[in-house]
Structure formats: structure tokens, C-alpha cells
Design a protein around this motif. Sequence first.
Motif, mmCIF file in Angstrom:
data_model
loop_
_atom_site.group_PDB
_atom_site.id
_atom_site.type_symbol
_atom_site.label_atom_id
_atom_site.label_comp_id
_atom_site.label_asym_id
_atom_site.label_seq_id
_atom_site.Cartn_x
_atom_site.Cartn_y
_atom_site.Cartn_z
ATOM 1 N N GLY A 10 -29.445 38.585 36.704
ATOM 2 C CA GLY A 10 -30.475 39.481 37.203
ATOM 3 C C GLY A 10 -31.660 39.376 36.259
ATOM 4 N N PRO A 11 -32.673 40.176 36.452
ATOM 5 C CA PRO A 11 -33.843 40.087 35.586
ATOM 6 C C PRO A 11 -33.492 40.398 34.123
ATOM 7 N N GLY A 12 -33.537 39.381 33.289
ATOM 8 C CA GLY A 12 -33.298 39.559 31.861
ATOM 9 C C GLY A 12 -31.862 39.816 31.466
ATOM 10 N N GLU A 13 -30.896 39.535 32.347
ATOM 11 C CA GLU A 13 -29.498 39.775 31.967
ATOM 12 C C GLU A 13 -28.549 38.801 32.655
ATOM 13 N N LEU A 14 -27.436 38.550 31.976
ATOM 14 C CA LEU A 14 -26.316 37.808 32.545
ATOM 15 C C LEU A 14 -25.211 38.824 32.793
ATOM 16 N N ARG A 15 -24.495 38.643 33.896
ATOM 17 C CA ARG A 15 -23.444 39.600 34.271
ATOM 18 C C ARG A 15 -22.094 38.906 34.350
ATOM 19 N N ASP A 16 -21.086 39.607 33.903
ATOM 20 C CA ASP A 16 -19.726 39.096 34.055
ATOM 21 C C ASP A 16 -18.802 40.110 34.744
ATOM 22 N N ALA A 17 -19.325 41.277 35.099
ATOM 23 C CA ALA A 17 -18.525 42.273 35.826
ATOM 24 C C ALA A 17 -18.597 41.973 37.323
ATOM 25 N N ASP A 18 -17.545 42.340 38.008
ATOM 26 C CA ASP A 18 -17.418 42.015 39.434
ATOM 27 C C ASP A 18 -18.424 42.760 40.310
ATOM 28 N N ASP A 19 -18.968 42.033 41.293
ATOM 29 C CA ASP A 19 -19.733 42.669 42.371
ATOM 30 C C ASP A 19 -18.966 42.522 43.690
ATOM 31 N N ALA A 20 -17.751 41.977 43.579
ATOM 32 C CA ALA A 20 -16.859 41.831 44.736
ATOM 33 C C ALA A 20 -15.425 41.841 44.239
ATOM 34 N N PHE A 21 -14.531 42.357 45.078
ATOM 35 C CA PHE A 21 -13.106 42.270 44.753
ATOM 36 C C PHE A 21 -12.307 42.179 46.037
ATOM 37 N N PHE A 22 -11.131 41.580 45.913
ATOM 38 C CA PHE A 22 -10.229 41.351 47.034
ATOM 39 C C PHE A 22 -8.818 41.660 46.542
ATOM 40 N N ILE A 23 -8.169 42.632 47.146
ATOM 41 C CA ILE A 23 -6.848 43.062 46.713
ATOM 42 C C ILE A 23 -5.931 43.091 47.933
ATOM 43 N N HIS A 24 -4.771 42.486 47.791
ATOM 44 C CA HIS A 24 -3.778 42.475 48.862
ATOM 45 C C HIS A 24 -2.424 42.782 48.247
ATOM 46 N N GLY A 25 -1.565 43.420 48.997
ATOM 47 C CA GLY A 25 -0.250 43.693 48.447
ATOM 48 C C GLY A 25 0.660 44.425 49.399
ATOM 49 N N LYS A 26 1.692 45.016 48.787
ATOM 50 C CA LYS A 26 2.720 45.703 49.548
ATOM 51 C C LYS A 26 3.089 46.988 48.822
ATOM 52 N N MET A 27 3.309 48.032 49.614
ATOM 53 C CA MET A 27 3.731 49.317 49.079
ATOM 54 C C MET A 27 5.262 49.342 48.992
ATOM 55 N N LYS A 28 5.808 50.331 48.288
ATOM 56 C CA LYS A 28 7.261 50.442 48.137
ATOM 57 C C LYS A 28 7.967 50.611 49.478
ATOM 58 N N ASN A 29 7.296 51.282 50.443
ATOM 59 C CA ASN A 29 7.933 51.493 51.757
ATOM 60 C C ASN A 29 7.711 50.324 52.716
ATOM 61 N N ASN A 30 7.190 49.210 52.189
ATOM 62 C CA ASN A 30 6.997 47.954 52.929
ATOM 63 C C ASN A 30 5.671 47.864 53.688
ATOM 64 N N THR A 31 4.814 48.862 53.606
ATOM 65 C CA THR A 31 3.476 48.773 54.190
ATOM 66 C C THR A 31 2.680 47.711 53.433
ATOM 67 N N THR A 32 1.998 46.844 54.162
ATOM 68 C CA THR A 32 1.106 45.885 53.506
ATOM 69 C C THR A 32 -0.300 46.461 53.478
ATOM 70 N N PHE A 33 -1.145 45.915 52.597
ATOM 71 C CA PHE A 33 -2.518 46.416 52.516
ATOM 72 C C PHE A 33 -3.493 45.316 52.128
ATOM 73 N N SER A 34 -4.742 45.545 52.521
ATOM 74 C CA SER A 34 -5.860 44.673 52.188
ATOM 75 C C SER A 34 -7.052 45.570 51.871
ATOM 76 N N ILE A 35 -7.577 45.442 50.654
ATOM 77 C CA ILE A 35 -8.735 46.220 50.223
ATOM 78 C C ILE A 35 -9.757 45.236 49.673
ATOM 79 N N GLN A 36 -10.989 45.344 50.145
ATOM 80 C CA GLN A 36 -12.018 44.445 49.606
ATOM 81 C C GLN A 36 -13.384 45.090 49.651
ATOM 82 N N LEU A 37 -14.226 44.632 48.738
ATOM 83 C CA LEU A 37 -15.606 45.091 48.688
ATOM 84 C C LEU A 37 -16.501 43.900 48.380
ATOM 85 N N LEU A 38 -17.570 43.781 49.138
ATOM 86 C CA LEU A 38 -18.603 42.769 48.913
ATOM 87 C C LEU A 38 -19.929 43.490 48.728
ATOM 88 N N SER A 39 -20.653 43.168 47.664
ATOM 89 C CA SER A 39 -21.983 43.758 47.496
ATOM 90 C C SER A 39 -23.061 42.695 47.272
#
Length: 186
Positions: free
Chosen positions: A113-142
Motif C-alpha cells: 500500500g502507500p508507503g508500506e509492505l503488508r504480511d497480514a491476511d486480507d483473505a482467508f479460507f477455512i474448511h473443516g468438520k465439527m464433532k457432530n460431523n457437520t462440515t463447514f466452509s468459511i471464507q473472506l475476500l477483501s
Amino acid sequence: MNSRESIELLKLSKSYNAKVLIDFEWHYLPIRQKMKELIQNDFIGKIIHFEYHISSPQYQKLQSTQRNWMGEKQKFGGMLGALGTHMIDCLRWLTRDEIESVNGLLHTHVPEGPGELRDADDAFFIHGKMKNNTTFSIQLLSGINHGFGSNLKVFGTKGTITLTNDKQLCFGKINDELEELKVEFK
């Protein structure tokens, strides 16, 4: 920001006889309360899959504005900490379950960005399974130019509930179309 700091906070709360609270205020939105009520009252049956995706067009802003600490991993910046924690909390709150396995990816689409380098996420993608077998997908794009807002979907054995931009709640039973539910805001 980590387990060491959490332990220290708990010690301080005991020594000062104070409570420690985490502010996940999204629980208190009337439309989310209605969604939770439908799930608890078995309208969709056993939850099969939970999907929560947010896309927010911030590419131009990320190109032209400094993020400061939000762009630095070392200072706990990034969207997983800023919004992902709320999304994960929503998963646990609506499913009334805990995560059993998870896979994820953090990414920085706009590393400069202006005058800076970034290493923190501006996007994430998470997938998995809950203990009761429910699957999930969580993501954010900015770091994109066009977004589609917030879409939360809960798929069950008896039906589906969707929530779009915390404004439109829809429900559908097996073999029926999704229909919008009106929620009164008090």
C-alpha cells in the motif's frame, strides 16, 4: 492475542474480581436470533453443512490507504482476527458444536500500500468438520474489485436457511423453494 496473554488476563480478572468477556455482538441481531430459533426448533433438522462467505470489494482502498498495524502479522493484524473470529463464533453458536478438524489458508492479495509492505491476511479460507460431523466452509475476500456481501447458509436434513447481508432471511423445507421470512426489528 494468544494463550499466554489469555492466561495472564484470567489471572488479572481473579486478582481484581472482574469478569472477562468477549464481544461477539452479532448474536444479538434480531435476524440472527430468528435464524438460531429456527435451527433450535428443528426446522432444518440435523445440520449437514454450514457455509459463511463474505466478499467485500476493498482492492482500491487497499491500494490507496495505509493499513498500519492491520497489515502486520506481528501486531495481530489481518482479517482472520478482525472478522474471522466472529464468523467462527457464529459457526459454533449456530451449530452448538465444536470444531474437530480444520484446514485453512491465509493470503494477502494486496501486499503493498502507500508507503508500506503488508504480511497480514486480507483473505482467508477455512474448511473443516465439527464433532457432530457437520462440515463447514468459511471464507473472506477483501482484496477484490467486486463483492457480493455476506452470505450465510445452513443446510440440514429437513431444509435450508440462508441469511444475506444480515437483511434477508430465507427458509425452505425439503423439496420446497426458499422463501423469505420477515423479521420484526424491535
